[in-house]
Design a protein around this motif. Structure first.
Motif, PDB file in Angstrom:
ATOM      1  N   SER A 155      47.292  40.903  25.422  1.00 46.80           N
ATOM      2  CA  SER A 155      48.640  40.615  25.930  1.00 46.80           C
ATOM      3  C   SER A 155      49.151  41.746  26.817  1.00 46.80           C
ATOM      4  O   SER A 155      49.724  41.507  27.877  1.00 46.80           O
ATOM      5  CB  SER A 155      49.621  40.405  24.774  1.00 46.80           C
ATOM      6  N   THR A 156      48.941  42.972  26.370  1.00 45.82           N
ATOM      7  CA  THR A 156      49.404  44.136  27.133  1.00 45.82           C
ATOM      8  C   THR A 156      48.706  44.202  28.487  1.00 45.82           C
ATOM      9  O   THR A 156      49.355  44.402  29.523  1.00 45.82           O
ATOM     10  CB  THR A 156      49.153  45.430  26.333  1.00 45.82           C
ATOM     11  N   LEU A 157      47.408  44.016  28.495  1.00 47.38           N
ATOM     12  CA  LEU A 157      46.665  44.081  29.760  1.00 47.38           C
ATOM     13  C   LEU A 157      47.088  42.971  30.720  1.00 47.38           C
ATOM     14  O   LEU A 157      47.218  43.205  31.931  1.00 47.38           O
ATOM     15  CB  LEU A 157      45.163  44.031  29.498  1.00 47.38           C
ATOM     16  N   ASP A 165      49.157  45.224  42.483  1.00 48.76           N
ATOM     17  CA  ASP A 165      48.865  44.645  43.788  1.00 48.76           C
ATOM     18  C   ASP A 165      47.628  43.750  43.712  1.00 48.76           C
ATOM     19  O   ASP A 165      47.559  42.729  44.387  1.00 48.76           O
ATOM     20  CB  ASP A 165      48.638  45.749  44.834  1.00 48.76           C
ATOM     21  N   ASP A 166      46.660  44.157  42.887  1.00 51.41           N
ATOM     22  CA  ASP A 166      45.435  43.373  42.701  1.00 51.41           C
ATOM     23  C   ASP A 166      45.198  43.201  41.198  1.00 51.41           C
ATOM     24  O   ASP A 166      44.474  43.997  40.576  1.00 51.41           O
ATOM     25  CB  ASP A 166      44.257  44.088  43.369  1.00 51.41           C
ATOM     26  N   PRO A 167      45.814  42.177  40.591  1.00 51.23           N
ATOM     27  CA  PRO A 167      45.695  41.988  39.132  1.00 51.23           C
ATOM     28  C   PRO A 167      44.252  41.862  38.647  1.00 51.23           C
ATOM     29  O   PRO A 167      43.890  42.418  37.617  1.00 51.23           O
ATOM     30  CB  PRO A 167      46.468  40.690  38.875  1.00 51.23           C
ATOM     31  N   ARG A 168      43.426  41.161  39.428  1.00 58.64           N
ATOM     32  CA  ARG A 168      42.035  40.957  39.011  1.00 58.64           C
ATOM     33  C   ARG A 168      41.290  42.283  38.931  1.00 58.64           C
ATOM     34  O   ARG A 168      40.542  42.532  37.992  1.00 58.64           O
ATOM     35  CB  ARG A 168      41.343  40.011  39.990  1.00 58.64           C
ATOM     36  N   ALA A 169      41.510  43.164  39.902  1.00 58.31           N
ATOM     37  CA  ALA A 169      40.839  44.467  39.907  1.00 58.31           C
ATOM     38  C   ALA A 169      41.236  45.280  38.679  1.00 58.31           C
ATOM     39  O   ALA A 169      40.386  45.948  38.076  1.00 58.31           O
ATOM     40  CB  ALA A 169      41.179  45.237  41.187  1.00 58.31           C
ATOM     41  N   LEU A 170      42.506  45.209  38.296  1.00 60.42           N
ATOM     42  CA  LEU A 170      42.936  45.952  37.107  1.00 60.42           C
ATOM     43  C   LEU A 170      42.249  45.405  35.862  1.00 60.42           C
ATOM     44  O   LEU A 170      41.769  46.165  35.022  1.00 60.42           O
ATOM     45  CB  LEU A 170      44.457  45.881  36.919  1.00 60.42           C
ATOM     46  N   LEU A 171      42.159  44.077  35.759  1.00 57.01           N
ATOM     47  CA  LEU A 171      41.533  43.478  34.572  1.00 57.01           C
ATOM     48  C   LEU A 171      40.035  43.783  34.518  1.00 57.01           C
ATOM     49  O   LEU A 171      39.486  44.018  33.438  1.00 57.01           O
ATOM     50  CB  LEU A 171      41.800  41.978  34.543  1.00 57.01           C
ATOM     51  N   VAL A 172      39.386  43.814  35.662  1.00 56.59           N
ATOM     52  CA  VAL A 172      37.958  44.162  35.698  1.00 56.59           C
ATOM     53  C   VAL A 172      37.772  45.614  35.247  1.00 56.59           C
ATOM     54  O   VAL A 172      36.898  45.930  34.426  1.00 56.59           O
ATOM     55  CB  VAL A 172      37.367  43.927  37.102  1.00 56.59           C
ATOM     56  N   ALA A 173      38.604  46.507  35.767  1.00 56.90           N
ATOM     57  CA  ALA A 173      38.526  47.921  35.376  1.00 56.90           C
ATOM     58  C   ALA A 173      38.822  48.090  33.886  1.00 56.90           C
ATOM     59  O   ALA A 173      38.155  48.868  33.184  1.00 56.90           O
ATOM     60  CB  ALA A 173      39.495  48.757  36.210  1.00 56.90           C
ATOM     61  N   LYS A 197      40.669  37.157  30.784  1.00 56.45           N
ATOM     62  CA  LYS A 197      39.968  36.592  31.939  1.00 56.45           C
ATOM     63  C   LYS A 197      40.972  36.001  32.921  1.00 56.45           C
ATOM     64  O   LYS A 197      41.813  35.197  32.540  1.00 56.45           O
ATOM     65  CB  LYS A 197      38.983  35.520  31.458  1.00 56.45           C
ATOM     66  N   PRO A 198      40.900  36.402  34.219  1.00 61.94           N
ATOM     67  CA  PRO A 198      41.850  35.886  35.210  1.00 61.94           C
ATOM     68  C   PRO A 198      41.633  34.395  35.497  1.00 61.94           C
ATOM     69  O   PRO A 198      40.609  33.853  35.278  1.00 61.94           O
ATOM     70  CB  PRO A 198      41.580  36.713  36.462  1.00 61.94           C
TER      71      PRO A 198
END
Length: 198
Positions: A155-157, A165-173, A197-198
């Motif tokens: 939930s936090t992530l 700016d790039d939500p997917r990049a943050l989730l991958v990292a 998962k985005p």
């Protein structure tokens, strides 16, 4: 606190690792996993909301059903104005960092927040800045709380990713960081990754 922050409540219990706050409005609670902030002297403390509840004010005295003959929930409260004074909404948050000068440190602060300190929602800019590091993940995945740590972490992530700016990049990292932290626990890692998962 910044001008954009919304005051959510007031601390009624505090420790080094977290705090509980009472909301000023009944049923007005921050979302699970949201980043909130309070202060301890000059330091700004950051915490993640892990539990929320609405309950009776008197311990041991539970609310009873009153709406059998009411046409709506609003009518129930309109016809029983005392309910707003007999109930309270509160939330608990796990401290995951603090601001020391201009730097955000993602570990426990030297001192806990104060009783009656105000709790604010973190403005998007601060959530975005907080999400530049994942040092707080170790605190979340190791927490033993009412809410399962995996659900809280996911939930936090998701909420931190929403303001990037790039939500997917943050989730991958974040997924890569979690893989290092949970490398030996594939089942748990997979469960969290499925939830972010985005």
């Amino acid at each position: 606190m910044t001008k954009q922050s919304v005051r959510l409540g007031e601390i009624i219990e505090a420790s080094t690792t977290g705090f509980s706050a009472q909301s000023y409005e009944l049923n007005e609670l921050p979302a699970l996993g949201s980043l909130v902030m309070t202060s301890e002297g000059e330091r700004k403390l950051y915490a993640v909301v892990y539990h929320a509840a609405t309950e009776g004010i008197e311990p041991g005295r539970r609310p009873i059903a009153r709406g059998r003959d009411e046409p709506s929930e609003q009518a129930l409260f309109d016809n029983n104005p005392q309910l707003a004074r007999l109930l309270r909404s509160r939330f608990s948050a796990l401290v995951v960092g603090y601001r020391d000068g201009s730097a955000i440190r993602q570990h426990l602060p030297p001192k806990p927040a104060h009783i009656h300190a105000f709790v604010h929602a973190c403005p998007q800019e601060e959530v975005k800045e907080f999400g530049q590091s994942f040092n707080f993940l170790n605190t979340l995945i190791g927490a033993e709380l009412e809410t399962p740590a995996d659900e809280l972490t996911a939930s936090t992530l998701r909420l931190i990713a929403e303001v990037q700016d790039d939500p997917r990049a943050l989730l991958v990292a974040a997924g890569k960081e979690l893989a290092m932290l949970l490398g030996r626990d594939y089942t748990r890692l997979k469960a969290i990754l499925e939830r972010i998962k985005p």
